[in-house]
Design an enzyme around this catalytic site. Structure first.
Site, PDB file in Angstrom:
ATOM      1  N   ASP A  24      -0.483  51.329  17.294  1.00  0.00           N
ATOM      2  CA  ASP A  24       0.067  52.590  16.800  1.00  0.00           C
ATOM      3  C   ASP A  24       1.208  53.098  17.662  1.00  0.00           C
ATOM      4  O   ASP A  24       1.456  52.584  18.763  1.00  0.00           O
ATOM      5  CB  ASP A  24      -1.051  53.648  16.719  1.00  0.00           C
ATOM      6  CG  ASP A  24      -1.940  53.648  17.959  1.00  0.00           C
ATOM      7  OD1 ASP A  24      -1.505  53.159  19.007  1.00  0.00           O
ATOM      8  OD2 ASP A  24      -3.072  54.146  17.874  1.00  0.00           O
ATOM      9  N   GLU A  76      -8.026  58.517  11.951  1.00  0.00           N
ATOM     10  CA  GLU A  76      -8.870  59.671  12.213  1.00  0.00           C
ATOM     11  C   GLU A  76     -10.068  59.703  11.270  1.00  0.00           C
ATOM     12  O   GLU A  76     -10.120  58.955  10.288  1.00  0.00           O
ATOM     13  CB  GLU A  76      -8.042  60.951  12.044  1.00  0.00           C
ATOM     14  CG  GLU A  76      -6.818  61.021  12.955  1.00  0.00           C
ATOM     15  CD  GLU A  76      -7.170  61.343  14.402  1.00  0.00           C
ATOM     16  OE1 GLU A  76      -8.270  61.012  14.865  1.00  0.00           O
ATOM     17  OE2 GLU A  76      -6.311  61.936  15.079  1.00  0.00           O
ATOM     18  N   ASP A 135     -14.199  60.736  19.199  1.00  0.00           N
ATOM     19  CA  ASP A 135     -14.865  61.008  17.913  1.00  0.00           C
ATOM     20  C   ASP A 135     -15.078  59.727  17.107  1.00  0.00           C
ATOM     21  O   ASP A 135     -15.465  59.788  15.941  1.00  0.00           O
ATOM     22  CB  ASP A 135     -14.030  61.998  17.090  1.00  0.00           C
ATOM     23  CG  ASP A 135     -12.607  61.494  16.860  1.00  0.00           C
ATOM     24  OD1 ASP A 135     -12.275  60.371  17.327  1.00  0.00           O
ATOM     25  OD2 ASP A 135     -11.820  62.204  16.206  1.00  0.00           O
ATOM     26  N   HIS A 159     -12.646  57.323  16.501  1.00  0.00           N
ATOM     27  CA  HIS A 159     -11.482  56.762  15.795  1.00  0.00           C
ATOM     28  C   HIS A 159     -10.974  55.509  16.494  1.00  0.00           C
ATOM     29  O   HIS A 159     -11.161  55.335  17.695  1.00  0.00           O
ATOM     30  CB  HIS A 159     -10.384  57.807  15.569  1.00  0.00           C
ATOM     31  CG  HIS A 159      -9.574  58.172  16.768  1.00  0.00           C
ATOM     32  ND1 HIS A 159      -9.649  59.401  17.388  1.00  0.00           N
ATOM     33  CD2 HIS A 159      -8.640  57.474  17.464  1.00  0.00           C
ATOM     34  CE1 HIS A 159      -8.799  59.440  18.399  1.00  0.00           C
ATOM     35  NE2 HIS A 159      -8.180  58.276  18.473  1.00  0.00           N
TER      36      HIS A 159
END
Ligand code: GLP
Length: 271
Positions: free
Chosen positions: A77, A153, A146, A148
């Site tokens: 990314d 996301e 979380d 990801h």
């Protein structure tokens, strides 16, 4: 899923280096007499977690044990809004922490291009480039607190391909330590999709620290859900997780994973 629990972050870096060097074949690729028809394609991650692995690769390269000459790479990314020369961009991170110190050929390491007028076209082009390269052979992954992966996301389609994603407040907060203020953290990124990552032939996910304990528990022992994007890895047939004791602290089957690894080592020794 193979879950390898190690003492601390240093042990994770060491084990990840040994495992990846073996699986990618970086030591064999060292022999200049063996030019490959097709380079081995490595998927790379950013963040704090893979830094120890990258340092170990650099050391092994500098001491002549491995070479990246027959590889190419694709990063997961990149932030939208940071030019490649911005020190906080993933382009700069990769140059500083890996590319400038190894022999990966110039022009064979790719990172999503986000300083362009058409972001969607850039994302589609990145996906196409990965396909043209024959897909990713070996993907390194970190994990968000979380759950990801890349910048996919919570709620990301589990079949998604490379595209533009809006970052959650939590992700921006987690990454704010690299920026002066929270407002300075970009709000969007181009990321490989979850489907793109799942197409990698083999995956090595690294996690260290108590901040990752819940994400690791949900990934390994929770239900597969878009709300924990990494949980889709339960459907991949060649995933290894290398995590430290702190990241492993919430796993209910911790003893079983340790026993499985001990058995694996025993089998390897007798072969
Ligand atoms: C960002 C990156 C992820 C990375 C995550 C965790 O969200 N896009 O690829 O896994 O941060 O980073 P760290 O390793 O610093 O905890």
């Amino acid at each position: 899923m193979r879950v390898v629990i190690l003492k601390n972050a240093a042990a994770v870096a060491q084990a990840a280096a040994e495992e990846s060097i073996h699986r990618i074949g970086l030591a064999d690729l060292n022999t200049p007499a063996t030019p490959l028809e097709k380079p081995v394609v490595i998927g790379l991650a950013t963040g704090g977690t893979p830094l120890g692995l990258y340092r170990a690769w650099i050391q092994a390269y500098q001491s002549g044990q491995i070479s990246f000459a027959n590889t190419m790479s694709f990063n997961l990314d990149e932030y939208v809004g940071l030019p490649p020369e911005d020190p906080r961009s993933y382009h700069a991170y990769m140059n500083e922490n890996l590319f400038w110190h190894i022999d990966i050929p110039t022009g064979r390491s790719f990172i999503p291009r986000t300083n362009v007028s058409n972001l969607e076209e850039s994302a589609a082009d990145y996906e196409w480039k990965i396909e043209q390269a024959g897909g990713i052979d070996y993907q390194i992954l970190g994990i968000g607190s979380d759950g990801h992966i890349g910048f996919n996301e919570m709620g990301s389609s589990l079949a998604s391909r490379t595209r533009v994603k809006t970052l959650t407040k939590k992700t921006r907060l987690d990454n704010a330590r690299y920026f002066d203020t929270l407002e300075a953290v970009p709000t969007m990124a181009i990321t490989m999709g979850i489907g793109t990552i799942m197409n990698a032939r083999s995956i090595l996910l690294l996690a260290t620290g108590a901040g990752k304990a819940k994400a690791i528990r949900d990934t390994v022992e929770g239900p597969v859900t878009a709300m924990v994007p990494a949980s889709i890895l339960q459907f991949h047939d060649d995933v290894t997780l290398m995590i430290d004791e702190e990241a492993a602290q919430d796993l209910s089957q911790r003893e079983y994973y340790l026993e499985s690894e001990a058995n694996r080592r025993r089998i390897e020794q007798t072969n």
